[in-house]
Design a protein around this motif. Structure first.
Motif: not given
Ligand code: TRP
Ligand code: SF4
Length: 417
Positions: A24-32
């Motif tokens: 989940n973090w990997l996904k979030l760090e792309d957008q936020h």
């Protein structure tokens, strides 16, 4: 959006961490704009007695995060205890947080419940208590008749849990007297019951977490989050009460002094169903975990030891993938057509569990191999990678200290500079 999340350094990460948090973090760090930190102070709340592995655990966590691809160019990665402002804000929050908010906090109560319950169960079963004496109470007797393969002690545990649940969550605090009466009604040995309940009431159970620090755990967590004015916090369901408390503290601060803090939202991480080797939740303490750092051979052995459909005893028995932990793994690691094939063959007893597990082990190793490789690369040059966290800590500190200045000003406290 600004996002903050932390993880307690509990040693090497396992697949449960990867699919529950890291992915989940990997996904979030792309957008936020993300702040991810190692919550080493939080690790002390229940593990303060033995801290000799703490620095090693932090290093392992650094290696695992980076090996999974958490990217310091995108996110600020740091170590909680390196940013002293977390502690300062936590102290100030403790001044405005009613004690009852903490005592009623469900995670605190649940942890305490589990400690007490485990003690009671181990004590009663450990004394080889004659589980049922004559005549056993009616509901218990009926349950035993329906037992259907479950052992008597399993049923006893279920009953005990229910009884204790009622006593523990009673209106007036823990109802020890009621607990004792109910246990006696169940026909348990009087002397043993009295001793068990007395120990619960007066003994050392729960002492380890009976500290100010443990009670104030969520206050520190609120400080972790609010000091960066985070707007969202990705967490698992068990953390929801902590985020709710964070919002309440923010609201209280804002109304008492000055509108400084946003009320952060919890971002619920959907839990991928990835049980441990024995089918229970994957956890270090259950000794049922597959670690990201496990070598190929270890992974093979662990997969072969996994529980399968309990009804499938012989290879000629038809299996049911819906109740098989191995199949839960295939859902994540195996391509659709192979998985559909396994599903069919399992139901028709055309594939054995060993072969099924071998396919899984191969796929799992294919997933883990790049992480293991990256881990080795990082380990070889650990100082360099450790430095990333030092830089991150400095950056976090800069921002935290600016926000702390505003807080001191709002509360009319002494401000250097
Ligand atoms: N309590 C969290 C856990 O056990 C860890 C944590 C500490 C945290 N501080 C935090 C998570 C701030 C999110 C935000 O998982
Ligand atoms: Fe589980 Fe595979 Fe055995 Fe079926 S064949 S019971 S899916 S391990």
């Amino acid at each position: 959006m600004k996002i903050v999340s932390g993880m307690r350094p509990t040693g090497r990460l396992h697949l449960g961490h990867y699919f529950g948090v890291i992915k989940n973090w990997l996904k979030l760090e792309d957008q936020h704009q993300c702040y991810f930190f190692i919550a080493d102070w939080h690790a002390l709340t229940n593990k303060y007695k033995d801290t000799k592995n703490l620095q090693e655990d932090i290093k392992q966590m650094i290696i695992d995060w980076l090996a999974c691809g958490i990217n310091p160019e995108k996110s600020t990665l740091f170590i909680q205890s390196g940013v002293k402002e977390h502690a300062e804000l936590s102290l100030l929050f403790s001044m405005i947080t009613p004690k009852s908010w903490l005592e009623l906090n469900p995670s605190y109560k649940d942890l305490k419940f589990n400690l007490y319950y485990q003690y009671l169960r181990d004590f009663l079963l450990g004394k080889q208590i004659k589980i049922i004496q004559t005549p056993p109470p009616k509901p218990f007797k009926e349950a035993l008749k329906e037992a259907d393969g479950k052992s008597k002690s399993k049923i006893f545990e279920e009953y005990l849990r229910e009884i204790f649940h009622r006593a523990f969550y009673s209106q007036k605090g823990i109802d020890f007297k009621g607990l004792k009466e109910t246990l006696l009604k169940f026909g348990l040995n009087k002397k043993i019951v009295e001793e068990a309940v007395k120990n619960l009431e007066e003994g050392d159970v729960g002492k380890d977490i009976d500290t100010l620090g443990f009670l104030a755990y969520p206050v520190l967590q609120a400080a972790d989050i609010l000091i960066y004015k985070a707007e969202a916090v990705p967490v698992g369901e068990d953390q929801l009460p902590h985020i709710e408390l964070t919002r309440e503290i923010a609201r209280r601060f804002n109304s008492l002094y000055e509108q400084i803090f946003p009320e952060p939202e919890a971002m619920l991480t959907e839990e991928a169903k990835l049980p441990g080797l024995d089918g229970r939740k994957m956890s270090k303490s259950y000794n049922n975990a597959i670690y990201l750092s496990d070598e190929e051979q270890i992974v093979n052995e662990k997969v072969l030891s996994m529980k399968t459909d309990p009804q499938r005893i012989r290879k000629t028995d038809k299996g049911n993938p819906d109740v098989c932990p191995v199949f839960d793994y295939h859902k994540i690691f195996t391509d659709d057509s192979t998985r559909a094939d396994i599903d069919k063959k399992c139901r028709n007893a055309e594939i054995g569990c060993v072969d099924c597990k071998k396919i899984l082990a191969k796929n799992l190793n294919r997933f883990l191999e790049p992480i293991r490789e990256k881990r080795k690369e990082i380990e070889k040059d650990l100082d360099k990678y450790y430095q990333i966290f030092i830089e991150g800590t400095k950056k976090a500190h800069l921002e935290a200290s600016q926000n702390m200045k505003k807080v001191r000003k709002a509360m009319n406290l002494f401000n250097i500079e």
